[in-house]
Write a protein that holds these residues in place. Structure first.
Motif, PDB file in Angstrom:
ATOM      1  N   TRP A 188      57.970  44.793  19.108  1.00  0.00           N
ATOM      2  CA  TRP A 188      56.632  44.710  17.754  1.00  0.00           C
ATOM      3  C   TRP A 188      57.570  44.024  17.109  1.00  0.00           C
ATOM      4  O   TRP A 188      57.045  43.571  15.627  1.00  0.00           O
ATOM      5  N   ASP A 189      58.957  44.692  16.322  1.00  0.00           N
ATOM      6  CA  ASP A 189      59.658  44.067  15.749  1.00  0.00           C
ATOM      7  C   ASP A 189      60.161  43.159  15.303  1.00  0.00           C
ATOM      8  O   ASP A 189      60.628  42.675  14.628  1.00  0.00           O
ATOM      9  N   SER A 190      60.588  42.785  16.794  1.00  0.00           N
ATOM     10  CA  SER A 190      60.405  41.044  17.257  1.00  0.00           C
ATOM     11  C   SER A 190      59.868  40.122  15.971  1.00  0.00           C
ATOM     12  O   SER A 190      59.660  38.830  15.706  1.00  0.00           O
ATOM     13  N   LEU A 191      58.532  40.005  16.302  1.00  0.00           N
ATOM     14  CA  LEU A 191      57.820  39.377  15.585  1.00  0.00           C
ATOM     15  C   LEU A 191      56.652  39.597  14.747  1.00  0.00           C
ATOM     16  O   LEU A 191      56.841  40.922  13.888  1.00  0.00           O
ATOM     17  N   ARG A 192      56.961  38.794  13.540  1.00  0.00           N
ATOM     18  CA  ARG A 192      55.203  38.662  11.782  1.00  0.00           C
ATOM     19  C   ARG A 192      54.353  39.199  12.392  1.00  0.00           C
ATOM     20  O   ARG A 192      53.644  38.841  13.594  1.00  0.00           O
ATOM     21  N   PRO A 193      53.469  39.726  11.381  1.00  0.00           N
ATOM     22  CA  PRO A 193      52.147  39.880  12.168  1.00  0.00           C
ATOM     23  C   PRO A 193      51.299  38.941  12.540  1.00  0.00           C
ATOM     24  O   PRO A 193      50.541  38.644  13.008  1.00  0.00           O
ATOM     25  N   THR A 194      51.886  37.822  11.531  1.00  0.00           N
ATOM     26  CA  THR A 194      51.059  35.876  12.174  1.00  0.00           C
ATOM     27  C   THR A 194      51.390  35.587  13.426  1.00  0.00           C
ATOM     28  O   THR A 194      50.690  34.801  14.123  1.00  0.00           O
ATOM     29  N   GLU A 195      52.601  36.258  14.002  1.00  0.00           N
ATOM     30  CA  GLU A 195      53.132  35.972  14.857  1.00  0.00           C
ATOM     31  C   GLU A 195      52.750  35.903  16.347  1.00  0.00           C
ATOM     32  O   GLU A 195      52.328  37.344  16.212  1.00  0.00           O
ATOM     33  N   GLU A 196      52.558  35.191  17.707  1.00  0.00           N
ATOM     34  CA  GLU A 196      52.797  35.086  18.498  1.00  0.00           C
ATOM     35  C   GLU A 196      53.791  35.397  19.757  1.00  0.00           C
ATOM     36  O   GLU A 196      55.079  34.726  19.262  1.00  0.00           O
ATOM     37  N   GLY A 197      53.756  35.743  20.777  1.00  0.00           N
ATOM     38  CA  GLY A 197      55.252  36.270  21.597  1.00  0.00           C
ATOM     39  C   GLY A 197      54.907  36.982  22.516  1.00  0.00           C
ATOM     40  O   GLY A 197      53.895  37.131  23.347  1.00  0.00           O
ATOM     41  N   ILE A 198      56.036  36.437  23.933  1.00  0.00           N
ATOM     42  CA  ILE A 198      55.560  36.990  25.708  1.00  0.00           C
ATOM     43  C   ILE A 198      56.542  38.026  25.490  1.00  0.00           C
ATOM     44  O   ILE A 198      58.068  38.491  24.671  1.00  0.00           O
ATOM     45  N   PHE A 199      56.097  38.771  26.416  1.00  0.00           N
ATOM     46  CA  PHE A 199      57.796  40.010  26.504  1.00  0.00           C
ATOM     47  C   PHE A 199      58.927  39.104  27.378  1.00  0.00           C
ATOM     48  O   PHE A 199      58.196  38.508  28.575  1.00  0.00           O
ATOM     49  N   GLN A 200      59.749  39.664  27.407  1.00  0.00           N
ATOM     50  CA  GLN A 200      61.124  38.903  28.048  1.00  0.00           C
ATOM     51  C   GLN A 200      61.896  40.307  29.055  1.00  0.00           C
ATOM     52  O   GLN A 200      62.784  39.290  29.420  1.00  0.00           O
ATOM     53  N   VAL A 201      60.938  41.099  29.314  1.00  0.00           N
ATOM     54  CA  VAL A 201      61.204  41.968  29.974  1.00  0.00           C
ATOM     55  C   VAL A 201      60.450  42.482  31.464  1.00  0.00           C
ATOM     56  O   VAL A 201      59.148  42.053  30.598  1.00  0.00           O
ATOM     57  N   THR A 202      60.571  43.299  31.881  1.00  0.00           N
ATOM     58  CA  THR A 202      59.584  43.825  33.495  1.00  0.00           C
ATOM     59  C   THR A 202      59.706  45.366  32.954  1.00  0.00           C
ATOM     60  O   THR A 202      60.337  45.627  33.128  1.00  0.00           O
ATOM     61  N   LEU A 203      58.426  45.961  32.827  1.00  0.00           N
ATOM     62  CA  LEU A 203      58.128  46.618  32.626  1.00  0.00           C
ATOM     63  C   LEU A 203      56.787  47.741  33.493  1.00  0.00           C
ATOM     64  O   LEU A 203      55.808  47.261  33.344  1.00  0.00           O
ATOM     65  N   THR A 204      57.849  48.264  34.654  1.00  0.00           N
ATOM     66  CA  THR A 204      57.012  49.093  35.574  1.00  0.00           C
ATOM     67  C   THR A 204      57.195  51.263  35.635  1.00  0.00           C
ATOM     68  O   THR A 204      58.374  51.763  35.341  1.00  0.00           O
ATOM     69  N   ALA A 205      56.134  51.618  36.299  1.00  0.00           N
ATOM     70  CA  ALA A 205      55.747  52.927  36.378  1.00  0.00           C
ATOM     71  C   ALA A 205      56.472  53.021  37.253  1.00  0.00           C
ATOM     72  O   ALA A 205      56.267  52.992  38.462  1.00  0.00           O
ATOM     73  N   GLU A 206      57.855  54.287  36.922  1.00  0.00           N
ATOM     74  CA  GLU A 206      58.538  54.821  38.129  1.00  0.00           C
ATOM     75  C   GLU A 206      57.194  55.819  38.581  1.00  0.00           C
ATOM     76  O   GLU A 206      57.835  56.176  39.955  1.00  0.00           O
TER      77      GLU A 206
END
Length: 303
Positions: A188-206
Motif C-alpha cells: 500500500w505504501d509503495s504505490l500512489r493512488p493512481t498506480e497499480e502493482g502486483i505482490f512481490q511476496v506470497t502470503l499463506t495462512a498457517e
C-alpha cells in the motif's frame, strides 16, 4: 445617550431590592436539583458523555419542577423547568438510540477495543471505517494464499483479526503476520493512488484466519472525505511497516545467506530479460569488485 441610561436604569432599578432575606433555607428538593446540575455539567464528550450530561440535567430540571410545584407554587417556574426536563429526556433517548445503532460483530468490537479505542477514536468515526469495508470479516482457510508472488494485484488493504500469516519470497520464509497487523502495508505504501502493482511476496495462512479488507478505491474516497481518517491510517500503516522491519532485522546480514524484504520499495529487484539471476549478496560483491577494478585502472593510467 440619555435614552440608553434611562433604559439601563429602568432595567436595573425597576424592581424593588431585597430588603429582608429569607432566613430559612429552601427545601431538600431544591438543593438536590442544584447538586445534579453541578455534577451534570462535569460530563465529558462522546456518546456516553452526552448520556451522562442529559440524564443528570434532566433529573435536575425534574427536581426543580417538583420544587416549583410543591414549595413555591410558581406556575411559570414549573413550566420552564418541566419543558427543559422534556428536552433533556428526548436528547437522552436520541443519544441512547445512536449508541445502540452503532453495534458491530464480535471481531469488529475486539478490533475497536484493542486498536482504535486506545487511540481515542470515537464510535462514529469507527463506524465510517467499518462501513467502508461493508462490515464484512473474510475467512481464509489454513494453507490458502491471500496473495501469490507476481500474480495477485494490489487492490486492497487488509488487517488480520485472528490467525497467523506466513510471508515468503521464492519459497524462503521472511516473517509472520499476527492479529492487528496489516497484511499488505508495504504494498500500500509503495504505490500512489493512481498506480497499480502486483505482490512481490506470497502470503499463506498457517492457521484458519479472519481478516478485514478495504478496497483501494473505496478507501481513498473515504480519505478524501475525512482527512482525520487519512492521517489515522497513515500512522497505523507507518507503525505496521516499522514492526515488519524490526521482525526482519535478525534475518538481514551480509553474506550468501542475505535475506531481504522485496516488498519494500528500496529493495525491489528488476529482472532484466536475458540476464542470469544473481543473488543479492553476490551482486553486492561483484559491484564492489568492479568499482575496485575501475579505480585501479584509472590510477595506472595516470601514472
Amino acid at each position: 445617550m440619555g435614552e440608553n441610561e434611562s433604559f439601563w436604569e429602568s432595567l436595573i432599578y425597576a424592581h424593588p431590592t431585597c430588603v429582608a432575606w429569607k432566613q430559612e433555607p429552601e427545601g431538600s428538593i431544591y438543593h438536590l436539583a442544584s447538586i445534579l446540575f453541578v455534577v451534570g455539567f462535569m460530563g465529558g464528550s462522546g456518546f456516553f458523555g452526552l448520556m451522562y450530561v442529559f440524564s443528570l440535567l434532566g433529573l435536575g430540571f425534574l427536581c426543580s419542577s417538583i420544587w416549583a410545584w410543591l414549595d413555591i407554587c410558581a406556575a411559570d417556574i414549573f413550566s420552564w423547568n418541566f419543558v427543559l426536563f422534556v428536552i433533556c429526556f428526548i436528547q437522552f433517548i436520541y443519544v441512547t438510540y445512536q449508541v445502540r445503532s452503532v453495534s458491530f460483530e464480535k471481531e469488529f468490537q475486539e478490533l475497536y477495543s484493542s486498536l482504535f479505542q486506545p487511540l481515542g477514536i470515537s464510535l462514529t468515526v469507527f463506524r465510517k471505517i467499518v462501513l467502508c469495508c461493508d462490515a464484512e470479516v473474510i475467512t481464509l482457510e489454513k494453507e490458502h494464499c491471500y496473495a501469490m508472488q507476481g500474480k495477485t494485484p494490489i487492490d486492497k488493504l487488509s488487517m488480520l483479526v485472528s490467525g497467523r500469516i506466513r510471508v515468503t519470497v521464492d519459497g524462503e520464509f521472511l516473517h509472520y503476520i499476527f492479529p492487528l497487523q496489516f497484511l499488505d502495508s508495504p504494498e500500500w505504501d509503495s504505490l500512489r493512488p493512481t498506480e497499480e502493482g502486483i505482490f512481490q511476496v506470497t502470503l499463506t495462512a498457517e492457521t484458519d484466519c479472519r481478516y478485514v479488507a478495504w478496497r483501494r478505491k473505496k478507501l481513498y474516497l473515504l480519505f478524501a472525505k475525512h482527512r482525520f481518517i487519512s492521517r489515522l491510517f497513515s500512522i497505523l500503516i507507518g507503525s505496521d511497516i516499522a514492526d515488519k522491519l524490526y521482525a526482519l532485522n535478525d534475518r538481514v546480514h551480509v553474506g550468501k545467506g542475505l535475506r531481504y524484504d522485496i516488498r519494500l520499495p528500496n529493495f525491489y529487484q528488476v529482472a532484466v530479460p536475458g540476464t542470469p539471476k544473481v543473488q543479492p549478496a553476490e551482486q553486492l560483491v561483484s559491484n564492489s569488485r568492479q568499482k575496485f577494478t575501475n579505480t585501479a585502472n584509472c590510477d595506472s593510467s595516470k601514472k
